[in-house]
Design a protein around this motif. Sequence first.
Motif, mmCIF file in Angstrom:
data_model
loop_
_atom_site.group_PDB
_atom_site.id
_atom_site.type_symbol
_atom_site.label_atom_id
_atom_site.label_comp_id
_atom_site.label_asym_id
_atom_site.label_seq_id
_atom_site.Cartn_x
_atom_site.Cartn_y
_atom_site.Cartn_z
ATOM 1 N N TYR A 1 0.831 -1.196 0.000
ATOM 2 C CA TYR A 1 0.000 0.000 0.000
ATOM 3 C C TYR A 1 0.873 1.256 0.000
ATOM 4 C CZ TYR A 1 -3.069 3.719 1.552
ATOM 5 O OH TYR A 1 -3.733 4.911 1.658
ATOM 6 N N LEU A 2 1.878 1.300 0.865
ATOM 7 C CA LEU A 2 2.746 2.485 0.926
ATOM 8 C C LEU A 2 3.514 2.682 -0.380
ATOM 9 C CD1 LEU A 2 4.057 2.416 4.585
ATOM 10 C CD2 LEU A 2 2.513 4.071 3.530
ATOM 11 N N SER A 3 3.871 1.613 -1.051
ATOM 12 C CA SER A 3 4.507 1.731 -2.362
ATOM 13 C C SER A 3 3.545 2.386 -3.349
ATOM 14 C CB SER A 3 4.925 0.347 -2.857
ATOM 15 O OG SER A 3 5.456 0.430 -4.153
ATOM 16 N N ASP A 4 2.279 1.958 -3.328
ATOM 17 C CA ASP A 4 1.274 2.572 -4.193
ATOM 18 C C ASP A 4 1.028 4.033 -3.822
ATOM 19 O OD1 ASP A 4 0.995 0.264 -5.654
ATOM 20 O OD2 ASP A 4 -1.084 -0.131 -5.073
ATOM 21 N N VAL A 5 1.048 4.356 -2.531
ATOM 22 C CA VAL A 5 0.853 5.748 -2.088
ATOM 23 C C VAL A 5 1.947 6.625 -2.701
ATOM 24 C CG1 VAL A 5 1.033 7.298 -0.080
ATOM 25 C CG2 VAL A 5 -0.400 5.248 0.035
ATOM 26 N N ARG A 6 3.181 6.182 -2.658
ATOM 27 C CA ARG A 6 4.273 6.972 -3.231
ATOM 28 C C ARG A 6 4.122 7.110 -4.737
ATOM 29 N NH1 ARG A 6 6.972 3.504 0.493
ATOM 30 N NH2 ARG A 6 7.264 4.641 2.416
ATOM 31 N N ASP A 7 3.778 6.008 -5.418
ATOM 32 C CA ASP A 7 3.615 6.043 -6.870
ATOM 33 C C ASP A 7 2.443 6.939 -7.267
ATOM 34 O OD1 ASP A 7 5.743 4.298 -7.042
ATOM 35 O OD2 ASP A 7 4.515 2.544 -7.522
ATOM 36 N N TYR A 8 1.327 6.827 -6.555
ATOM 37 C CA TYR A 8 0.142 7.640 -6.858
ATOM 38 C C TYR A 8 0.433 9.110 -6.628
ATOM 39 C CZ TYR A 8 -4.757 9.159 -6.830
ATOM 40 O OH TYR A 8 -5.949 9.785 -7.100
ATOM 41 N N GLY A 9 1.070 9.422 -5.496
ATOM 42 C CA GLY A 9 1.421 10.809 -5.196
ATOM 43 C C GLY A 9 2.305 11.419 -6.263
ATOM 44 N N ALA A 10 3.194 10.618 -6.840
ATOM 45 C CA ALA A 10 4.075 11.117 -7.891
ATOM 46 C C ALA A 10 3.327 11.401 -9.200
ATOM 47 C CB ALA A 10 5.191 10.091 -8.157
ATOM 48 N N LYS A 11 2.182 10.779 -9.389
ATOM 49 C CA LYS A 11 1.391 10.974 -10.621
ATOM 50 C C LYS A 11 0.424 12.163 -10.511
ATOM 51 C CE LYS A 11 1.508 6.144 -12.039
ATOM 52 N NZ LYS A 11 2.209 6.251 -13.294
ATOM 53 N N LEU A 12 0.213 12.657 -9.301
ATOM 54 C CA LEU A 12 -0.744 13.757 -9.135
ATOM 55 C C LEU A 12 -0.185 15.040 -9.737
ATOM 56 C CD1 LEU A 12 -2.011 13.048 -5.505
ATOM 57 C CD2 LEU A 12 -3.119 12.495 -7.690
ATOM 58 N N PRO A 13 -1.083 15.894 -10.263
ATOM 59 C CA PRO A 13 -0.616 17.143 -10.906
ATOM 60 C C PRO A 13 0.066 18.088 -9.918
ATOM 61 C CG PRO A 13 -3.047 17.007 -10.895
ATOM 62 C CD PRO A 13 -2.504 15.764 -10.272
#
Length: 163
Positions: A151-163
């Motif tokens: 989950y934390l890996s996805d949180v970092r990846d998702y945060g990096a994709k946000l505008p």
Amino acid sequence: MRLSALSALTTALFLTGAALAGGAGAPATGSGQVQAATPAAVAAILRAAGYTVTMNPADPDKDPSMTIRLGDDQMDVWLSGCKAGTCARVTASSSWDYSDQGDLDTGVVNDWNANYYTQAYTYEGGYYLDSTMPLRGGYTAAALKAWMTDYLSDVRDYGAKLP
């Protein structure tokens, strides 16, 4: 003699199946064994994994919840489907406040949801990312830790994709 050995094997398999299906007593706890589906057990496993866990005050009208921290990462975690102190699921949620940005980019959310198992969405000026792990029927400490790491890996990846 063979029939007797076959009978013993069949009985052993039946009893093992009954234990796995919940026909045995309460599961023993330990790192590789089935854990209790309680808020205290979930919190203890996450603490043992190095997370800072703060239990939120109990509210009879709400599901049990806690705040989890690891370094700069913070997330809300709550348990749901709880009856008699045992819960069916644990959910982690992270958010990013974009309330000063105007309209949010739902394309980012849609792209994420098409490719990942965590659930992304927008709500009241923010982006959110949730993940739920079933607890009903049992889980291991290793599975809970792996779920949180993923989950934390996805949180970092998702945060990096946000505008």
